[in-house]
Motif scaffolding. Structure first.
Motif, short mmCIF file in Angstrom:
data_model
loop_
_atom_site.label_atom_id
_atom_site.label_comp_id
_atom_site.label_asym_id
_atom_site.label_seq_id
_atom_site.Cartn_x
_atom_site.Cartn_y
_atom_site.Cartn_z
N LYS A 1 -57.51 50.26 -65.22
CA LYS A 1 -56.98 50.44 -63.86
C LYS A 1 -55.99 51.60 -63.79
CE LYS A 1 -58.75 47.35 -61.15
NZ LYS A 1 -59.32 46.26 -61.95
N GLU A 2 -55.11 51.67 -64.81
CA GLU A 2 -54.06 52.70 -64.75
C GLU A 2 -54.70 54.08 -64.92
OE1 GLU A 2 -53.39 50.32 -67.90
OE2 GLU A 2 -53.72 49.17 -66.07
N ILE A 3 -55.62 54.16 -65.86
CA ILE A 3 -56.21 55.46 -66.12
C ILE A 3 -56.97 55.95 -64.89
CG2 ILE A 3 -57.89 56.68 -67.55
CD1 ILE A 3 -56.99 55.17 -69.87
N VAL A 4 -57.61 55.01 -64.24
CA VAL A 4 -58.34 55.42 -63.04
C VAL A 4 -57.38 56.00 -62.03
CG1 VAL A 4 -59.61 54.56 -61.07
CG2 VAL A 4 -60.20 53.80 -63.33
N ASN B 1 -59.16 60.14 -59.56
CA ASN B 1 -59.15 60.98 -58.39
C ASN B 1 -59.24 62.46 -58.77
OD1 ASN B 1 -59.13 61.22 -55.66
ND2 ASN B 1 -56.92 61.62 -55.61
N GLN B 2 -58.46 62.78 -59.81
CA GLN B 2 -58.42 64.16 -60.28
C GLN B 2 -59.82 64.65 -60.67
OE1 GLN B 2 -55.35 63.89 -63.08
NE2 GLN B 2 -55.00 66.07 -63.19
N LYS C 1 -64.12 49.29 -60.39
CA LYS C 1 -63.72 48.27 -59.43
C LYS C 1 -64.69 47.10 -59.39
CE LYS C 1 -61.41 51.65 -56.54
NZ LYS C 1 -62.02 52.91 -57.01
N LEU C 2 -65.69 47.17 -60.22
CA LEU C 2 -66.69 46.10 -60.24
C LEU C 2 -66.09 44.85 -60.85
CD1 LEU C 2 -69.66 45.77 -59.50
CD2 LEU C 2 -70.21 46.22 -61.88
N GLU C 3 -66.23 43.77 -60.13
CA GLU C 3 -65.72 42.51 -60.66
C GLU C 3 -66.85 41.50 -60.71
OE1 GLU C 3 -62.47 41.63 -58.17
OE2 GLU C 3 -61.18 43.08 -59.19
N ALA D 1 -52.24 63.11 -72.54
CA ALA D 1 -51.16 63.53 -71.65
C ALA D 1 -51.53 63.10 -70.25
CB ALA D 1 -50.99 65.05 -71.71
N ALA D 2 -50.54 62.86 -69.45
CA ALA D 2 -50.83 62.29 -68.15
C ALA D 2 -51.36 63.34 -67.18
CB ALA D 2 -49.58 61.63 -67.58
N ASN D 3 -50.61 64.35 -66.98
CA ASN D 3 -51.00 65.27 -65.94
C ASN D 3 -50.63 66.68 -66.35
OD1 ASN D 3 -51.87 66.40 -63.65
ND2 ASN D 3 -50.24 65.58 -62.34
#
Lengths: 839, 599
Positions: free
Chosen positions: B372-375, B380-381, B438-440, B504-506
């Motif tokens: 979730k966090e990585i998404v 988006n990027q 997002k598939l659950e 690295a994050a961004n």
């Protein structure tokens, strides 16, 4: 009324003025359809309203037409206008010379407008055709006179039949027309409106000669044109010509009543008019009452219940998938059906339609006179024939009851093709070639392909007088490691096979495979919907991921695979449906890779009962073999870098293959000779005997009667591959070889290396059974030794230790548990959880 | 041609007419134009392409619709979404003693007398929509339209919401007719000849929009094309221009002039019934313009570049661009070098041949470990980057609800006789991101199962099943699929699975417009290069494959096939057209690194 004396004048009847007429008259098409209809449909409504209709031809329409058609050479075409009408030149001189004489004594022959086609010529040609045409064998000119006396012409006979059953149409095979008179055929295709009109006329004259009082009108229906076009190729030059196209019905309109004749009544005096016929798609309402005394204006009203209507229906036809080029969407075309043709097909039917291609102009608005420059096109339908659904024709020899109303026309190969196929079958290496042609991009697996080939051809089904039946379908199971192109093989067979259905085990439920009952949303009736197995009746049902199928669904297969039926009992429907299908299934080993140390049963979790119903079980294993690897590497590299076409030679294309298979299935029914039967028996006994090891008490079943049946089917299929009517010895040998290859792979007991059918039939091999017995014995001994009756209990793990010590080998806990359970069932011990106690 | 210069731009019909007259002077009967053209086509082709007036032709967009006058020359770009069959019309007719033509027109200017001598011609109707998922940078901006001389330069807008891009649908109907009889004296007393029907099919397209038209943003167009499908086909059409479903074309033609045409509000019985024709359900002309096409040409990815520089790809330049792009991708992917490499190869992939049902050359990519966090950080990027690089992109957020409700496959609706589009009706070369994160867990209904199967087929075979109710038809596609998922995706079994390991994050920096353009050019051009393999290299590859398989039995045909695809793409990414040992080893190394991650 007199104005419509010549049907050809007021309609786009002649091909060259056709484009103009739709424009000139916005209603022309409907009008003409109507008129045609009038001509075709109702002989009894000649336009001359004062003559009571006595089976007059649809063309005897001139105002001054004499009511009796038997007067010869009554020509109605007025001197002034281009003479068009094929008038009632009806009297047929008994001799054919009479027809020829026509032109002679008529100084000015009648021509179809704008062409050099003489109406008389056509008339005579048709007469000659109807009278003289005989099937190929007997139509030689020399004996013409003689034959006249002895045999009746084909169509004379047919006409008599039609009269007898009071039918209303005569089907005329266009091939016959061509054979008899190619010129007439050409004219008919080119100018169908005119020629058909004359055709009807001549026909009616013949009818009236045969049975003067015959009331009904008989129409000519042409079918089976020499060439049929595709919808895509219809183009402006085809307008007003006779065409024949194939397609699938996608929509049927509701039935439209179309007015043919109207009757008006004067509101003032109550006087009714004579029937007013449709003209140019319209009924003209009389503006003035015709009664001398009344003469009131605009007083007429339509009497609905006295008008006459006919049925009309508009059907849309769409291209079938095989005619659509890559990257295209299907084309559609409208069909106009009249009278008897209404509801002749329903959506989903594949049909072949013969009709006249017509165009109709589009008006901008109802009230405007301006016309768009556009046309709508449709086909005025003359004849409709349902064609078969599947690609490979399904009708085949595996069927036992050939008689049940099957249309013999369904499988139709022309002779040239048959010759080619026969030529192919004579080649000595045909078996190898077919094998190579099967899924050519899948390398290796030759034996599997041979098995699949046999499945495609199939054996003969047999039904005994006692009611017992033996299936001719061969069922195959492929088990193997992932990535061994099992699925591709399945896909390929699915594409090739007649009525192939492809399902995946994971996505299939029992009802989806067999049949289910639903409520029809419209009527509320319960209806039976067929599932995959029923749909693939007489075909091959390919089931991928067989192991993933739910047990419930799988259990349905038991019945299908041996009895070849599906029985349903629910919601008030009890039915047994035919499901004469071959099953081709593939499964992955349960542990994703095949474990050679376990048996097939353990590798794929399939019940042995089901497994034994497969004739051939192939293990497709990924063996570590450098040769195979190299071939694989070469194959893949060429896939990526070379023209893939270049690497396959000597391979039949798929259509030849399909034709070959369907021809064989339809026409070849190999039989077993005594000699071959002997061979089969001996071979079978041989295999059985292999299970008896001299001096050993171990009894291994190496073959069961099911295998014998499989062998028979396989040998029949092999003979069929060669187009041979008798099964030969080599077929039997090959069948044995195929079976053995399959057996060796799947039924080999890995502990001993022998074939053991018990593996398939019970899931436990003979050697395994012996091992278990030894285990039980050892356990019994230990327990006798260690535990006293009524004494303290002993834990299983302790027992295991003891056992290991005494036997000196590794013992599995599960094996021990099994052994103890066996002992417990004998009443020797009792078990309480983990502890064992002597009872 | 020494004749007067026609005003092609503002009065194309005039040019059509006068050429027709000229042609009729030498020929007595328009049926002799059977091959489809009396020279007008050549004239237009010459004018547009040889004299390069092409860019001066205004582009039909929702905005320009308002001011473009009917009967002037316009351009329209779109994907063929549906084919509506052929239309017959009066191509030429005799007005008195004069031949006139109706070609490129819906309504004849002069009334056609009932007895008039006419020729029926045929044209094809195509329903065109703007390319689905067309990104804003690939659109011809409205400014460009107004500024006719600068036709192709468009403002450089970045990252416009996709919805906007999607909503300009238009159907182009391009009409190509054959001979148009213009006022032409015919010899008197000539027999009304047989309907000389031209066999060439003209494509008449009128445009209409299928969906409720969103705010004038989307422009569908019905194109009428005179299309020489058959005999006359080779006369003026190059083979590539055969019109196929889902291909992207640029049509040059005129907008139909007569907005008053309504469909017959039929009082007449029969025609009513036949009106099951496609046009019947069309919205009026204003919503879906009808467009008569003179010339059409197929567009490739390069054609969507703004400054289409025709540069011979030079090796060192390509290499430079490659490095820069790779750096950018690495930065965007949080310094994950391996993922960036795979991403590059993935963006370059296309189906280059089909062997039986196998699509060779595809390289779908599944980036796993997208929690979730990585998404939230990278998803988006990544989306934006792809949008900026590829001309047509889509993104499907996969949820159980989506699967259960979405219509992925196009479906024929027989009530309106139209092909209703689905999310998977994509133009060739589209890029599709499927976000599976997002598939659950949930239950799929029958539609959901069907949709999952469709997606699976798309990944595995690059085929989409179109539903024609009575049968289904497989249409081949070429879609690059990128799957983002937490674990390995089972619905979409991609060719390559790469666990994503950002460090690295961004760290993505701003990108200049020039760089972006260079990258777009690079991706569009390099993909099209031919590729081959030397026989020695082939031997090496084969040996390597055998050795690899001997060492590791779990390698199967797909793995080996993937290596070859990757090696091809790798050498293409350097702008080279044959495989070298170096690149082959790079691929093997790359796959080794990937395998290590999988453990």
């Amino acid at each position: 009324m007199a104005s419509d004396s010549s049907p050809i004048n007021n309609g786009p009847s002649s091909p060259d003025d056709s484009p103009s007429s739709p424009i000139g008259n916005t209603f022309s098409s409907p009008g003409d359809a109507a008129r045609r209809n009038r001509r075709r449909g109702r002989s009894s409504t000649p336009s001359a309203f004062d003559t009571p209709p006595v089976h007059r031809s649809r063309f005897a329409a001139a105002a001054d037409a004499t009511p009796t058609p038997s007067r010869s050479r009554q020509r109605s075409g007025g001197a002034g206008r281009p003479p068009v009408t094929p008038t009632s030149t009806d009297d047929i001189p008994a001799s054919s010379e009479g027809g020829d004489g026509f032109d002679m004594d008529d100084a000015r022959p009648t021509f179809v407008w704008g062409t050099n086609i003489s109406v008389e010529d056509v008339n005579d040609a048709i007469q000659r055709f109807l009278r003289d045409f005989r099937e190929a064998s007997s139509s030689q000119n020399d004996d013409d006179m003689l034959q006249h006396l002895h045999t009746e012409g084909k169509y004379e006979k047919l006409i008599k039949q039609v009269i007898e059953v009071e039918g209303d149409s005569l089907d005329v095979d266009a091939h016959d027309v061509f054979e008899h008179d190619p010129d007439l055929y050409t004219k008919m295709v080119r100018y169908p409106l005119e020629v058909l009109a004359i055709f009807d006329l001549v026909l009616m004259n013949m009818v009236s000669r045969i049975k003067p009082m015959f009331e009904k009108h008989i129409q000519t229906r042409i079918f089976n044109l020499k060439s049929s076009t595709t919808m895509r190729n219809l183009n402006p030059t085809d307008i007003e010509r006779m065409v024949s196209i194939k397609g699938m019905i996608i929509r049927c309109s509701s039935i439209i009543p179309e007015i043919r004749e109207a009757i008006f009544r004067c509101l003032v005096c109550g006087n009714c008019t004579d029937p007013v016929a449709v003209e140019r798609g319209r009924i003209t309402e009389p503006t003035i009452c015709l009664r001398e005394e009344c003469q009131s204006r605009n007083s007429m009203t339509l009497l609905h219940n006295r008008c006459r209507f006919t049925d009309k229906q508009i059907v849309r036809l769409q291209e079938t998938p095989d005619e659509i080029p890559e990257g295209g969407t299907p084309h559609t075309v409208s069909l106009l059906m009249h009278d008897k043709l209404v509801d002749a097909g329903k959506p989903g039917d594949r049909v072949e339609v013969t009709g006249i291609y017509r165009a109709m102009s589009v008006r901008i608005g109802a009230t405007q006179r301006t016309v768009k420059s556009l046309f709508k096109t449709y086909i005025d339908c003359l004849h409709i024939k349902k064609t078969d659904k599947s690609r490979m024709l399904v009708d085949d020899a595996m069927d036992i009851d050939n008689s049940e109303g099957r249309n013999p026309e369904e499988v139709h190969f022309d002779e040239e093709r048959v010759g080619q196929l026969k030529e192919l079958s004579k080649q000595p290496d045909i078996y190898e070639r077919l094998t190579k042609s099967l899924a050519p991009n899948i390398w290796e697996l030759d034996d599997v392909k041979k098995g699949l080939l046999c499945q495609l051809f199939g054996g003969n089904a047999l039904k005994l007088a006692s009611g017992a039946s033996f299936r001719g379908d061969i069922n195959i199971l492929l088990v193997g490691d992932p990535g061994t192109s099992k699925s591709q093989l399945l896909q390929y067979i699915h594409k090739l096979s007649p009525r192939g259905i492809y399902t995946s085990g994971r996505g299939s439920s029992a009802v989806g495979l067999t049949a289910y009952v639903t409520k029809d949303p419209e009527t509320g009736e319960t209806v039976l919907e067929s599932g995959a197995l029923v749909l693939s009746d007489r075909g091959i049902c390919c089931i991928d991921e067989f192991d993933k199928m739910s047990d419930n669904a799988r259990s349905m297969l038991h019945e299908v695979m041996e009895q070849q039926t599906v029985s349903i009992a629910k919601a008030g429907i009890i039915a047994s449906l035919n499901a004469r299908t071959s099953v081709l299934a593939c499964a992955n080993p349960s542990g994703s890779r095949y474990n050679p140390r376990l048996s097939v049963i353990d590798n794929i979790h399939l019940p042995p009962t089901l497994l034994s119903r497969f004739d051939l079980i192939y293990l497709i294993l990924d063996k570590a073999d450098e040769q195979t690897d190299r071939r694989l590497a070469k194959h893949i590299v060429s896939l990526h870098f070379e023209n893939p076409e270049s690497m396959e030679q000597d391979v039949m294309d798929i259509s030849t293959l399909t034709d070959y298979v369907s021809y064989a299935r339809k026409h070849i029914h190999p039989q077993l000779s005594d000699e071959v039967a002997e061979e089969l028996t001996r071979g079978y006994v041989d295999i059985r005997r292999r299970g008896n090891f001299p001096g050993s008490s171990k009894k291994v079943i190496t073959a069961t009667p099911r295998q014998l049946e499989s062998l028979i089917r396989l040998s029949e299929a092999l003979a069929r591959i060669r187009f041979a009517e008798w099964v030969e010895r080599r077929d039997v040998m090959e069948a044995f070889r195929l079976l053995e290859v399959a057996m060796q792979q799947s039924a080999t007991d890995h502990a001993t290396g022998t074939i053991d059918m018990d593996l398939i039939t019970t899931g436990v091999s003979a050697s395994e059974r012996m091992r278990r017995e030894a285990m039980v014995q050892a356990t019994r001994n230990i327990i006798m030794e260690k535990i006293q009756i009524g004494g303290p209990s002993m834990r299983l793990l302790e027992l295991l230790e003891e056992l290991k010590q005494s036997t000196g080998s590794e013992v599995q806990l599960t094996d021990l548990k099994n052994a103890v359970a066996t002992l417990a069932s004998e009443g020797f011990v009792t078990m309480h959880g983990e502890s064992v106690k002597r009872s | 041609m020494g004749g007067p210069q026609y005003d092609f731009l503002s009065n194309p019909l005039g040019a059509v007419r006068s050429t027709f007259e000229k042609a009729m002077a030498s020929v007595s009967d328009p049926s002799s134009f059977n091959s489809g053209d009396w020279g007008a086509m050549d004239l237009f082709t010459n004018f547009l392409f040889d004299q390069s007036h092409h860019f001066q032709v205004p582009v039909l967009t929702p905005a320009s619709m308002r001011w473009i006058k009917p009967n002037t020359l316009v351009r329209f770009r779109g994907m063929i979404q549906d084919m509506l069959g052929n239309e017959f019309y009066v191509g030429a007719y005799k007005d008195g003693a004069v031949w006139r033509t109706n070609k490129f027109m819906d309504v004849s200017q002069f009334p056609i007398g009932p007895s008039a001598d006419t020729r029926i011609w045929e044209r094809r109707l195509l329903y065109c929509v703007p390319v689905p998922g067309l990104n804003s940078w690939a659109q011809i901006s409205s400014e460009a339209v107004t500024d006719q001389c600068m036709g192709w330069t468009s403002e450089q807008r970045e990252k416009r919401p996709r919805a906007e891009a999607e909503c300009s649908d238009m159907t182009v109907s391009s009409e190509e007719d054959q001979g148009s009889p213009s006022t032409k004296k015919m010899r008197e007393g000539e027999q009304p000849s047989l309907a000389s029907q031209s066999r060439e099919s003209e494509i008449a397209s009128s445009s209409f929009s299928l969906a409720p038209v969103p705010e004038g943003n989307s422009l569908h167009c019905l194109v009428k094309v005179r299309f020489c499908l058959r005999r006359s086909y080779e006369v003026y059409d190059s083979p590539e221009s055969e019109l196929k479903l889902n291909e992207i074309f640029e049509f040059v033609g005129i907008l139909a002039s007569d907005p008053e045409i309504q469909e017959d509000n039929v009082d007449n019985d029969l025609s009513n019934e036949f009106c099951e024709d496609p046009l019947r359900h069309f919205p009026p002309n204003k919503v879906v313009p009808r467009f008569h096409c003179f010339v059409h040409r197929k567009l490739a990815a390069q054609d969507f570049l703004q400054n289409n520089p025709i540069i011979e790809p030079k090796l060192d330049m390509v290499k430079g661009i490659r490095e820069a792009l790779l750096r950018h991708l690495t930065a965007v992917l949080g310094n994950d070098d391996v993922a960036a490499h795979f991403m590059l190869l993935h963006l370059l992939s296309k189906v280059h041949s089909r062997v039986d049902s196998l699509a060779v050359g595809k390289l779908s990519l599944n980036l796993t470990c997208f929690s979730k966090e990585i998404v939230s950080i990278f998803g988006n990027q990544l989306n934006v980057v792809v949008k900026n690089l590829m001309p047509f992109t889509h993104c499907i957020p996969l949820t159980v609800e989506y699967l259960n409700t979405a219509s992925l496959a196009p479906k024929k609706n027989y009530d309106i006789n139209r092909l209703e589009t689905g999310a998977l009706q994509l133009a060739e070369g589209s890029h599709l991101i499927v976000d599976e994160t997002k598939l659950e867990a949930g239950t799929l209904n029958s539609l959901g199962v069907e949709n999952a199967r469709l997606l699976n087929n798309l990944v595995e075979w690059q085929k989409v099943e179109y539903d024609f109710k009575y049968y289904k038809m497989d249409m081949t596609t070429d879609v690059q699929l990128l799957v983002l998922s937490e674990g390995k995706s089972n619905i979409l079994p991609a060719d390559v699975i790469v666990p994503f390991r950002p460090s690295a994050a961004n760290c993505s920096e701003a990108v200049t417009a020039e760089a972006l353009e260079a990258w777009r050019w690079y991706l569009a051009t390099v993909r099209q290069l031919p590729h081959s393999i030397e026989s020695e290299m082939q031997q090496v590859v084969e040996n390597d494959l055998v050795a690899a398989r001997q060492a590791d039995r779990s390698l199967n045909a797909q793995d080996l096939s993937r290596w070859l695809t990757m090696s091809r793409l790798m050498s293409l990414s350097f702008g080279e057209t044959s495989l070298s040992l170096e690149h082959w080893q790079m691929v093997k190394e790359l796959d080794r690194l990937r395998k290590e991650r999988l453990k």
